[in-house]
Design a protein around this motif. Structure first.
Motif: not given
Length: 176
Positions: A96-102
């Motif tokens: 699971r890849v941590k979502r990168v915030l814009p």
């Protein structure tokens, strides 16, 4: 040694090359050429059955959870063998890849230096020497940095916070 290289050497031998030259061109050893093919599903049938038995109960279990349950049941397989079979069965899950915030532009907070424009509430907690914990509710005026009220108790329920704000509303009026 892959099966593709072995089949390539076999093809060269079929076209009339000697085994020595075919193995040299396919970049495999002659012992690999003569070694009979073994089906990994037949060789590792016990490991496959153990993995499937675990995955019946929890199909989304990752490798380490699956391996731990196999070892708990008393199977003697080591983690390298189980992982090899686990991957060949196509069960390895993507991480699971941590979502990168814009990226957000950094904007400094603007606080107007006039009273009764904006209030801030802050909860803090600490413990006494005897180990008993207490909490404080601090209400500040952001413009003047004046502390308007402090409520201290072992617990501060919401009705107590509302009561402190109502009391400030009656004494000073609401901020803008």
């Amino acid at each position: 040694m892959t099966a593709e290289k072995k089949s390539c050497a076999q093809l060269l031998v079929d076209y009339g090359l000697s085994i020595l030259k075919a193995c040299d061109m396919a970049n495999i050893s002659r012992s690999s050429y003569y070694r009979p093919d073994v089906d990994w599903r037949h060789k590792d049938a016990a490991v496959i059955d153990a993995i499937n038995e675990v995955l019946v109960k929890s199909p989304r279990a990752g490798f380490w959870k699956c391996f731990g349950r196999i070892r708990f049941k008393g199977f003697p397989f080591n983690h390298k063998r189980v992982y090899r079979v686990y991957c060949r069965m196509g069960l390895n899950l993507k991480r699971r890849v941590k979502r990168v915030l814009p990226p957000r532009p950094s904007v400094p907070l603007e606080v107007e230096a006039k009273p009764k424009h904006q209030w801030a509430l802050d909860f803090m907690h600490d413990s006494l020497y005897c180990g008993k914990r207490y909490r404080t509710l601090n209400i500040l005026d952001e413009g003047t940095r004046e502390c308007l009220a402090i409520e201290v108790d072992s617990s501060l329920p919401s009705c107590r916070v509302v009561r402190a704000l109502e009391q400030l509303k009656d004494e000073r009026g609401l901020p803008a």
